[in-house]
Design an enzyme around this catalytic site. Structure first.
Site, short mmCIF file in Angstrom:
data_model
loop_
_atom_site.label_atom_id
_atom_site.label_comp_id
_atom_site.label_asym_id
_atom_site.label_seq_id
_atom_site.Cartn_x
_atom_site.Cartn_y
_atom_site.Cartn_z
N ARG A 121 -14.90 -0.40 -2.29
CA ARG A 121 -13.95 -0.63 -3.38
C ARG A 121 -14.22 -1.96 -4.11
NH1 ARG A 121 -9.55 2.76 -2.08
NH2 ARG A 121 -9.07 2.81 -4.31
N ASP A 144 -9.05 12.96 -4.89
CA ASP A 144 -7.82 12.84 -4.09
C ASP A 144 -7.31 14.18 -3.58
OD1 ASP A 144 -6.38 10.10 -6.04
OD2 ASP A 144 -8.02 10.20 -4.60
N CYS A 146 -11.60 -0.50 2.19
CA CYS A 146 -10.56 0.29 2.87
C CYS A 146 -11.29 1.43 3.57
CB CYS A 146 -9.55 0.80 1.85
SG CYS A 146 -10.21 2.11 0.83
N ARG A 179 2.62 6.32 2.29
CA ARG A 179 2.16 5.58 1.11
C ARG A 179 2.22 6.45 -0.14
NH1 ARG A 179 -3.34 2.49 1.61
NH2 ARG A 179 -2.60 2.06 -0.49
N LYS A 201 2.40 8.46 -8.09
CA LYS A 201 2.17 7.16 -7.45
C LYS A 201 1.15 6.37 -8.25
CE LYS A 201 -0.92 6.84 -3.96
NZ LYS A 201 -1.99 5.83 -4.15
N ASN A 202 0.04 7.00 -8.62
CA ASN A 202 -1.06 6.26 -9.25
C ASN A 202 -0.79 5.92 -10.71
OD1 ASN A 202 -2.30 6.22 -6.84
ND2 ASN A 202 -3.82 7.80 -7.30
C1 EPZ Z 1 -7.89 5.14 -8.36
O1 EPZ Z 1 -8.54 4.19 -7.53
C2 EPZ Z 1 -6.82 5.79 -7.50
N1 EPZ Z 1 -5.87 4.78 -7.05
C3 EPZ Z 1 -7.47 6.46 -6.29
O2 EPZ Z 1 -6.43 7.12 -5.56
C4 EPZ Z 1 -8.46 7.52 -6.79
O3 EPZ Z 1 -9.10 8.10 -5.69
C5 EPZ Z 1 -9.49 6.84 -7.71
O4 EPZ Z 1 -8.81 6.17 -8.79
C6 EPZ Z 1 -10.46 7.85 -8.31
O5 EPZ Z 1 -9.77 8.81 -9.03
C7 EPZ Z 1 -4.92 4.35 -7.91
O6 EPZ Z 1 -4.85 4.77 -9.05
C8 EPZ Z 1 -3.96 3.32 -7.39
P1 EPZ Z 1 -12.09 3.83 -9.31
P2 EPZ Z 1 -9.58 3.13 -8.18
O7 EPZ Z 1 -12.11 2.44 -9.81
O8 EPZ Z 1 -9.08 2.70 -9.52
C9 EPZ Z 1 -16.30 2.44 -7.65
C10 EPZ Z 1 -5.19 7.75 -3.68
O9 EPZ Z 1 -5.48 8.44 -2.70
N2 EPZ Z 1 -16.02 1.19 -8.37
O10 EPZ Z 1 -12.12 4.96 -10.29
O11 EPZ Z 1 -9.85 2.09 -7.18
C11 EPZ Z 1 -15.38 2.59 -6.44
O12 EPZ Z 1 -15.91 1.89 -5.35
C12 EPZ Z 1 -6.18 6.72 -4.20
O13 EPZ Z 1 -4.12 7.83 -4.32
C13 EPZ Z 1 -17.02 0.23 -8.47
O14 EPZ Z 1 -18.13 0.43 -7.97
O15 EPZ Z 1 -10.85 4.07 -8.36
C14 EPZ Z 1 -15.36 4.07 -6.22
O16 EPZ Z 1 -16.51 4.45 -5.50
C15 EPZ Z 1 -7.42 6.63 -3.34
N3 EPZ Z 1 -16.77 -0.94 -9.11
C16 EPZ Z 1 -15.45 4.64 -7.64
O17 EPZ Z 1 -15.94 3.57 -8.46
C17 EPZ Z 1 -15.54 -1.19 -9.67
O18 EPZ Z 1 -15.37 -2.28 -10.28
C18 EPZ Z 1 -14.11 5.09 -8.20
O19 EPZ Z 1 -13.29 3.97 -8.23
C19 EPZ Z 1 -14.53 -0.21 -9.57
C20 EPZ Z 1 -14.79 0.97 -8.93
#
Ligand code: EPZ
Length: 421
Positions: free
Chosen positions: A123, A308, A118, A400, A22-23
């Site tokens: 996020r 995850d 969310c 999802r 999915k991701n």
């Molecule tokens: C991706 O989300 C995945 N989603 C998430 O999977 C996964 O949990 C996550 O990566 C971590 O591995 C998809 O790929 C669609 P991040 P993403 O940016 O890209 C903070 C699932 O269950 N952050 O690595 O949103 C953020 O708040 C989902 O399939 C900032 O602070 O994750 C979080 O605490 C859930 N500023 C941490 O970094 C930013 O600009 C990780 O976020 C971006 C992120």
């Protein structure tokens, strides 16, 4: 709203096919916006999130056709006539923000709604914005939308991420493929989905190296071509189903499973007393004997233990021998499955980002509520191990990220059914 009824189970046996990630698909689909020519993805998972991304791309004017029952997504950035990603779609799925980089790169402007928080956290998108601004974008937040433009076109830049954000890495890499000059991205995310995106972009003609390591270098090109790309195996679905025989006992083969995608997860399974072996078709998982051992888990960016899989691992550790400590370092609110597991007799103390799980002999079935995608499947796993029946409500969360859940679990002997309200 549908529910899923699970009955406590004995040992499981058989095979479970693992779908495309999915991701990976959610970043590969927006990559189609980078080219006039069609991008075709094979091995795409059939999930509601993919349908949402399809709606979003179609709202921008892109053509998206789901072929062969959704397993093939044929897209073309040819007809794109809008750069406005509406709140109505974006609020349903944060990954919608992955159109920002491609729209800026191809059209020099984008208007993308902030996804909003969310269940698992705020996020924010500050790291995405920082990287794109370094490449010359002017980005302003107005009425809940990011208004981005780059009059002179994106330029290559040296960027260092404060945190190895998956989404920020994806947006910056996609934007950099068409920027003028070279972009060096440091502290980049190293997830397999990033490598899969870069493999696809290279098929389209992008010049990228270093993906999978902390530093990715992208040499911008004038245009990208179409391509056909197979979506990589879903390591989170893989890890989830590996836990079924771990929790119930028995032996299950995960078809298409790759050990390199779940190495740190397998280290923890081994410590818990679960055996994992590679077969010519994937991975076989079996519980060695007796209760699993307690293990401590800390979630980290890849190649560390994936956030995850934290909820699913907690379900296993609820009946382990001893006390396990789980530290959630990626998201600020990702223990909502804990109170639901407690309703099933688990003994869990949550303090901030740390959950302490005292193993109990036996969980008891109960009505529980899914709160987010990964929490929902951890409740099903717990229900498989519990005495009696567990009714998991709000399974739209599940749809999802997990296709054909009932079929896959019942295919290895689980007593599970979907109740449509
Ligand atoms: C991706 O989300 C995945 N989603 C998430 O999977 C996964 O949990 C996550 O990566 C971590 O591995 C998809 O790929 C669609 P991040 P993403 O940016 O890209 C903070 C699932 O269950 N952050 O690595 O949103 C953020 O708040 C989902 O399939 C900032 O602070 O994750 C979080 O605490 C859930 N500023 C941490 O970094 C930013 O600009 C990780 O976020 C971006 C992120």
């Amino acid at each position: 709203m549908d529910s899923i009824l699970v009955k406590g189970n004995g040992p499981l046996s058989g095979q479970i096919p693992i779908a495309g990630a999915k991701n990976a698909c959610l970043t590969l689909m927006p990559a189609a916006l980078l080219s006039e020519e069609p991008l075709t993805l094979t091995n795409a998972p059939r999930l509601s999130d993919i349908k949402t991304m399809t709606q979003l791309l179609q709202s921008l004017g892109a053509e998206v056709t789901a072929l062969q029952d959704g397993q093939v997504q044929a897209m073309s950035g040819h007809g794109v006539n809008s750069t406005h990603a509406d709140y109505d779609i974006v609020r349903k799925m944060r990954a919608s923000n992955l159109v920002l980089g491609p729209l800026l790169a191809r059209f020099g402007e984008a208007e993308v709604s902030l996804p909003g928080g969310c269940a698992i956290g705020a996020r924010p998108m500050d790291l995405h914005i920082h990287g794109l601004e370094a490449m010359g974008a002017e980005i302003e937040l107005k009425d809940g939308y990011l208004h981005a433009k780059v009059p002179g076109g994106l330029k290559g830049a040296k960027i260092e991420l404060a945190f190895a954000s998956v989404g920020a890495t994806e947006n910056i890499v996609m934007a950099a493929t068409l920027a003028k000059g070279t972009t060096v991205l440091k502290n980049a995310a190293r997830e397999p989905e990033i490598v899969d995106l870069c493999d696809c972009l290279r098929r389209m003609g992008a010049q990228i190296e270093g993906d999978g390591s902390p530093t990715i270098t992208i040499q911008g090109v004038d245009r990208l071509n179409g391509a056909t790309h197979p979506v990589v195996t879903d390591r989170i679905e893989l890890g989830t189903y590996m836990l079924a025989p771990a929790i119930c006992g028995g032996e299950v083969e995960l078809l298409g499973g790759r050990i390199d995608l779940v190495a740190s997860f397998c280290e923890k399974l081994d410590a818990a007393g679960i055996s994992v072996s590679e077969t010519k078709n994937g991975l076989t998982v079996a519980r060695k004997n007796g209760r699993v051992n307690a293990v401590d888990v800390t979630t980290e960016p890849f190649p560390g233990f994936p956030t995850d899989l934290q909820a699913q691992m907690m379900a296993l550790l609820c009946t382990a021998e001893g006390t396990s400590v789980l530290e959630e370092k990626i998201f600020e609110n990702r223990f909502m499955h804990a109170p639901e597991l407690t309703r099933m007799g688990a003994n869990i103390e949550v303090h901030g980002g740390t959950a302490t799980v005292h193993g109990v002999e036996q969980l008891k079935g109960a009505p529980v509520m899914a709160t987010d995608l990964r929490a929902s499947v951890s409740l099903i796993l717990a229900g498989l191990a519990a005495e009696g029946e567990t009714l998991v409500s709000r399974v739209y969360h599940l749809d999802r990220g997990y296709e054909q859940v009932v079929r896959k679990f019942s295919g290895v002997g689980a007593h599970i059914e979907r109740i449509t309200s």
